[in-house]
Design an enzyme around this catalytic site. Structure first.
Site, mmCIF file in Angstrom:
data_model
loop_
_atom_site.group_PDB
_atom_site.id
_atom_site.type_symbol
_atom_site.label_atom_id
_atom_site.label_comp_id
_atom_site.label_asym_id
_atom_site.label_seq_id
_atom_site.Cartn_x
_atom_site.Cartn_y
_atom_site.Cartn_z
ATOM 1 N N LEU A 16 0.928 19.713 -1.439
ATOM 2 C CA LEU A 16 1.867 18.932 -2.251
ATOM 3 C C LEU A 16 1.178 17.731 -2.886
ATOM 4 O O LEU A 16 1.397 17.402 -4.051
ATOM 5 C CB LEU A 16 3.053 18.470 -1.390
ATOM 6 C CG LEU A 16 4.136 17.700 -2.133
ATOM 7 C CD1 LEU A 16 4.744 18.538 -3.254
ATOM 8 C CD2 LEU A 16 5.244 17.240 -1.181
ATOM 9 N N LYS A 17 0.324 17.082 -2.100
ATOM 10 C CA LYS A 17 -0.422 15.937 -2.627
ATOM 11 C C LYS A 17 -1.219 16.359 -3.863
ATOM 12 O O LYS A 17 -1.166 15.718 -4.911
ATOM 13 C CB LYS A 17 -1.369 15.418 -1.543
ATOM 14 C CG LYS A 17 -2.330 14.353 -2.017
ATOM 15 C CD LYS A 17 -3.458 14.160 -1.015
ATOM 16 C CE LYS A 17 -4.484 13.175 -1.517
ATOM 17 N NZ LYS A 17 -4.002 11.804 -1.633
ATOM 18 N N SER A 433 -13.229 -7.537 2.153
ATOM 19 C CA SER A 433 -13.764 -6.405 1.404
ATOM 20 C C SER A 433 -14.020 -6.790 -0.040
ATOM 21 O O SER A 433 -13.393 -7.703 -0.577
ATOM 22 C CB SER A 433 -12.803 -5.223 1.465
ATOM 23 O OG SER A 433 -11.596 -5.557 0.848
ATOM 24 N N ARG A 515 0.324 9.908 -0.907
ATOM 25 C CA ARG A 515 -0.683 9.278 -0.071
ATOM 26 C C ARG A 515 -0.520 9.645 1.402
ATOM 27 O O ARG A 515 0.564 9.529 1.962
ATOM 28 C CB ARG A 515 -0.644 7.772 -0.220
ATOM 29 C CG ARG A 515 -1.924 7.144 0.220
ATOM 30 C CD ARG A 515 -1.913 5.640 0.107
ATOM 31 N NE ARG A 515 -2.633 5.116 1.249
ATOM 32 C CZ ARG A 515 -3.959 5.095 1.332
ATOM 33 N NH1 ARG A 515 -4.693 5.519 0.350
ATOM 34 N NH2 ARG A 515 -4.551 4.626 2.418
ATOM 35 N N TRP A 561 -2.432 1.234 14.267
ATOM 36 C CA TRP A 561 -2.760 2.208 13.234
ATOM 37 C C TRP A 561 -3.427 3.464 13.784
ATOM 38 O O TRP A 561 -4.072 4.207 13.061
ATOM 39 C CB TRP A 561 -3.602 1.548 12.121
ATOM 40 C CG TRP A 561 -2.733 0.770 11.163
ATOM 41 C CD1 TRP A 561 -1.371 0.881 11.031
ATOM 42 C CD2 TRP A 561 -3.140 -0.209 10.205
ATOM 43 N NE1 TRP A 561 -0.911 0.023 10.054
ATOM 44 C CE2 TRP A 561 -1.974 -0.657 9.531
ATOM 45 C CE3 TRP A 561 -4.365 -0.751 9.855
ATOM 46 C CZ2 TRP A 561 -2.008 -1.621 8.527
ATOM 47 C CZ3 TRP A 561 -4.395 -1.719 8.850
ATOM 48 C CH2 TRP A 561 -3.228 -2.148 8.199
ATOM 49 N N ASP A 599 -9.258 -9.428 12.031
ATOM 50 C CA ASP A 599 -8.101 -9.051 11.219
ATOM 51 C C ASP A 599 -6.977 -8.491 12.073
ATOM 52 O O ASP A 599 -7.191 -7.571 12.855
ATOM 53 C CB ASP A 599 -8.505 -7.949 10.224
ATOM 54 C CG ASP A 599 -9.220 -8.509 9.006
ATOM 55 O OD1 ASP A 599 -8.964 -9.678 8.650
ATOM 56 O OD2 ASP A 599 -10.019 -7.774 8.400
ATOM 57 N N GLU A 665 -1.400 -13.395 3.328
ATOM 58 C CA GLU A 665 -1.138 -12.881 1.995
ATOM 59 C C GLU A 665 0.152 -13.533 1.518
ATOM 60 O O GLU A 665 1.213 -13.305 2.095
ATOM 61 C CB GLU A 665 -0.964 -11.364 2.120
ATOM 62 C CG GLU A 665 -1.218 -10.579 0.889
ATOM 63 C CD GLU A 665 -0.878 -9.118 1.123
ATOM 64 O OE1 GLU A 665 -0.909 -8.375 0.156
ATOM 65 O OE2 GLU A 665 -0.576 -8.739 2.264
ATOM 66 N N HIS A 694 -2.784 -7.276 -6.235
ATOM 67 C CA HIS A 694 -2.203 -5.931 -6.327
ATOM 68 C C HIS A 694 -2.087 -5.395 -7.745
ATOM 69 O O HIS A 694 -1.806 -4.227 -7.950
ATOM 70 C CB HIS A 694 -0.843 -5.881 -5.628
ATOM 71 C CG HIS A 694 -0.988 -6.114 -4.159
ATOM 72 N ND1 HIS A 694 -0.952 -7.381 -3.623
ATOM 73 C CD2 HIS A 694 -1.235 -5.269 -3.137
ATOM 74 C CE1 HIS A 694 -1.150 -7.286 -2.321
ATOM 75 N NE2 HIS A 694 -1.323 -6.027 -2.001
ATOM 76 N N CYS A 726 -5.416 -10.322 0.372
ATOM 77 C CA CYS A 726 -6.330 -9.305 0.888
ATOM 78 C C CYS A 726 -6.369 -8.064 -0.006
ATOM 79 O O CYS A 726 -5.471 -7.840 -0.805
ATOM 80 C CB CYS A 726 -5.908 -8.887 2.289
ATOM 81 S SG CYS A 726 -4.278 -8.138 2.352
HETATM 82 N N1 GLN Z 1 -10.851 -7.406 5.884
HETATM 83 C C1 GLN Z 1 -9.976 -6.462 5.273
HETATM 84 C C2 GLN Z 1 -10.170 -6.435 3.751
HETATM 85 O O1 GLN Z 1 -10.338 -7.417 3.144
HETATM 86 C C3 GLN Z 1 -8.532 -6.761 5.559
HETATM 87 C C4 GLN Z 1 -7.632 -5.680 5.035
HETATM 88 C C5 GLN Z 1 -6.163 -5.920 5.224
HETATM 89 O O2 GLN Z 1 -5.722 -7.019 5.374
HETATM 90 N N2 GLN Z 1 -5.373 -4.893 5.177
HETATM 91 O O3 GLN Z 1 -10.077 -5.373 3.169
HETATM 92 ZN ZN ZN Z 2 -4.137 -8.105 4.610
#
Ligand code: GLN
Ligand code: ZN
Length: 754
Positions: A16-17, A433, A515, A561, A599, A665, A694, A726
């Site tokens: 499906l993806k 990142s 996703r 996760w 994190d 964030e 984003h 982030c």
């Molecule tokens: N250190 C990670 C990054 O900057 C943190 C990711 C996140 O907050 N989901 O990608």
């Molecule tokens: Zn984050």
């Protein structure tokens, strides 16, 4: 007499993806997409044929909440002129006519639904044709269908009201929803609908509290009398927790059956007596729909017996605890997982089998079922006694580990750190990142596939780190990062280097739309045989005279996760993870790294659905974070990071984490989120995101300057760090470079004005 609430729909090989993405990019037609969907449905029904019914309308091209919105024509104004799939996908993914609807997590899962936007100006109009078509499709293939539908209260409770009094909007939605039911009644004489009313598990907390006083509990009773009266065999199911307050209510209605989750909501047992006295059929959710472990059938039978003390057998249907959407399709294709561990796993297809055999075992003797039970007992015994799951050294170490929190207070630490780090006011940094380019992805993949050797791989990663550090140096950020090019995922990267984890090839779970994620599987005691990040971080540090920040994923986030073993409490697994992170911190600081970020992106996500359970979660999650960082010397500055959260509810816990610096964030909400930090007198340092990463836009210097000044109205300059939100890894260098340059520029201006 067995049941499920829904089956994964992406397909064994994410068909499906692939079809969706190819349709979106214009490479395949709507017809081709629909034919893939149809094949998948047929395939999935065939697997369910031994159940009382096969699930219809659990399938979706994007999301089931969106499906309901679409079926009553609840489209936001900006998409009013769009129809068919174009309108449907516009709500999910955006369109040139306007931005997509918001998306958010479905209760405490990692599945995201599209948040419907409701307004008093809308004209709702039911259209059940899609559901009817799927129903007839199943019937034509010779199956007995049951329709899965998101219940009215859950649908309404999860929606956003754009305009109008909620009670008035509800009236309109209700009437369209009931029209939808009227269309469904007409299909044939035996329509069965299972309504998912997961919102009932929130008990009397605010969300439902609002809903209740808005609608009155009588509204719930009323709807679940009206629907059965229309001639629908009505089942109302809740999951992810108990729903005792509402079970009581539903028992007074004319519904045929009630579905309860006895895995995540063991307190549902309190309702059994009342259910027994009623005439309702109980859909007993005893097979875990959220986890991937083989069921312990003996204990499931014991659970069913205890249910049977109150409810007669003929009124008990064996069910999964929730939709199987949250587990992967089948373990059939897994060839790389250790063969013994593979025996312990049960994905959606295997769970169907467990449900069928459990049903047979519960109702009497059946030789095939008995053989299955014997085998199941052997598997569970082997798992229990396996030295793969029990690591004595780890258990001992957790028990005796001496460092539970840092020895010096924040006040003492920050003084030492300020002297040592000698950073300017409003220090600038990023969350870790940097853009994951196609070259870097290809490099990792090539290495994984054995197409390039370790030396070539290392060289490629080093080249990326070098560029990344040089860029940050050049624009003048204060605290640098190495950019995380070696990580494809912030949890998987660590999991792959620890004992106690396995990784599947194909255990994909839908996260949203097309996703999918492939969570690591924690099967045994967790240990860290050797440093995981030290080489890369020290290499990065060697390239600059500025401070390089080490980057780790925290224990709570790794836990939240992953698919976590079910033979230990989550808190115990988390403690083991905490020690692995502690060891890594110690190695980093010994190697001369002065700032380390741990994190906790998924800290908030692990919060229980019911208020009464929150304290316990906070207690151990907090303890684990503190244990993981306690080893840090006073001069080692510990940062943490949390993604977009409602910080108001958890600020006390954030404070208690006692990180020297937390980055959060916040850009999408201006300085609103920050106010709570001031209100509670939060004393440690804070880095609120100053621009939203984003979208592909590049913020101007002036815009960031304004944002920093707004932050300074809330918190004093001594306490603030300046960083973006982030997720820079999801952006392109062309966007990241100027944006970060603008941050540095803006900070310079603000510093000069202070
Ligand atoms: N250190 C990670 C990054 O900057 C943190 C990711 C996140 O907050 N989901 O990608
Ligand atoms: Zn984050």
């Amino acid at each position: 007499m067995s049941n499920i609430l829904g089956f994964p729909r992406v397909g064994q090989n994410r068909e499906l993806k692939k079809a969706l993405e190819s349709y979106w990019s214009g490479k395949c037609s709507q017809q081709e997409l629909e034919s893939v969907a149809k094949d998948l449905r047929a395939k999935h029904w065939e697997l369910q044929k031994h159940l009382d019914y096969v699930c219809v309308n659990d399938f979706s091209l994007y999301d089931n909440v969106l499906d309901v919105a679409y079926a009553i024509n609840a489209k936001p104004q900006r998409f009013k002129d769009l129809s068919g799939l174009e309108g449907y996908f516009a709500m999910a993914r955006g369109h040139k006519n306007g931005v997509a609807c918001e998306m958010t997590k479905w209760f405490n899962t990692n599945y995201h639904y599209v948040v419907p936007e409701l307004s008093i100006d809308d004209e709702y109009k039911a259209d059940a044709s899609n559901i009817i078509a799927q129903y007839n499709e199943a019937k034509a293939l010779g199956y007995k269908p049951k329709i899965s539908l998101v219940g009215l209260f859950t649908f309404f409770g999860l929606s956003k009201i754009i305009k109008g009094e909620p009670a008035d909007v509800f009236k309109k939605v209700k009437s369209a929803y009931l029209d939808l039911i009227d269309e469904l009644v007409k299909i044939d004489d035996e329509v069965v609908i299972e309504f998912s009313e997961a919102i009932f598990v929130r008990g009397n907390d605010e969300t439902l509290g609002n809903l209740r006083c808005l609608l009155g509990t009588s509204a719930i009773e009323c709807i679940y009398n009206v629907i059965p009266e229309k001639g629908i065999k009505t089942i109302v199911s809740t999951f992810f927790e108990h729903s005792n307050e509402f079970t009581e209510l539903l028992l007074r209605t004319k519904v045929y059956g009630i579905g309860l989750d006895f895995v995540a909501g063991s307190k549902n047992e309190q309702s059994l007596e009342a259910i027994g006295k009623s005439d309702k059929v109980l859909y007993a959710g005893v097979i875990d729909g959220r986890n991937i472990w083989v069921a312990d059938l003996e204990s499931k039978l014991a659970l069913l017996d205890s249910i049977n003390k109150f409810v007669p057998k003929e009124r008990i249907k064996i069910s999964a605890s929730c939709s199987l959407l949250h587990v992967p399709f089948s373990k059939a294709g897994e060839s790389k997982i250790d063969s013994q561990i593979l025996l312990w796993l049960s994905f959606a297809s295997e769970k169907l089998q467990e449900i069928a055999f459990l049903d047979k075992l519960f109702r009497g003797q059946d030789s095939a079922a008995l053989a299955f039970l014997q085998e199941n007992k052997a598997i569970n015994a082997a798992r229990k006694n396996s030295d793969k799951t029990n690591n004595k050294a780890v258990r001992e170490r957790v028990k005796n580990y001496p460092h539970k929190q840092r020895a010096e207070s924040f006040k003492e630490r920050i003084k030492i750190q300020k002297e040592l780090l000698n950073l300017p006011i409003l220090p600038t940094t990023t969350i870790g990142s940097f853009p994951q380019t196609s070259e870097i992805r290809a490099l990792r993949l090539g290495y994984k596939k054995g197409e390039i050797n370790k030396a070539q791989y290392d060289e490629g990663i080093k080249a990326y780190i070098k560029d990344c550090v040089a860029f940050q140096d050049e624009i003048g950020l204060d605290v640098l990062v190495h950019g995380e090019p070696e990580r494809n995922d912030m949890v998987e990267y660590f999991g792959e280097q620890m004992e106690g984890f396995v990784f599947s090839q194909n255990a994909w779970v839908q996260s949203y739309g097309s996703r999918c994620v492939k969570p690591p599987i924690i099967f045994g005691d967790v240990a860290r045989p050797k440093p995981m990040t030290v080489d890369w971080i020290t290499y990065a540090q060697s390239l600059t005279s500025r401070v390089m920040k080490g980057m780790l994923t925290g224990p709570v986030t790794i836990l939240n996760w992953s698919f976590v073993r079910d033979d230990l409490p989550r808190s115990a697994v988390c403690e083991q993870l905490a020690l692995c992170i502690a060891d890594e911190i110690d190695d980093l600081q010994k190697a001369g790294i002065k700032i380390i970020q741990v994190d906790e992106a998924a800290f908030k996500e692990g919060y229980p659905l019911r208020a009464e359970n929150i304290k316990e979660y906070e207690r151990w999650a907090l303890e684990c974070f503190k244990t993981s960082t306690a080893i840090a010397q006073p001069q080692t500055q510990i940062h943490t990071h949390m993604c977009y959260s409602e910080f108001n509810d958890i600020i006390k816990t954030i404070e208690a984490l006692d990180a020297d610096v937390i980055s959060i964030e916040t850009a999408r909400s201006g300085n609103e989120l920050l106010k709570i930090f001031k209100e509670v007198g939060y004393a440690n340092e804070v880095g609120p995101g100053v621009y939203d990463i984003h979208s592909p836009r590049i913020p101007s210097v002036e815009e960031i300057e304004r944002q920093i000044k707004a932050l300074l109205e809330v918190l004093p300059k001594e306490q603030l760090w300046i960083n973006p939100d982030c997720g820079l890894k999801t952006r392109k260098w062309e966007e990241v470079k100027p944006s970060l340059e603008h941050i540095v520029e803006a900070v310079k201006k603000v510093r000069a004005s202070l």
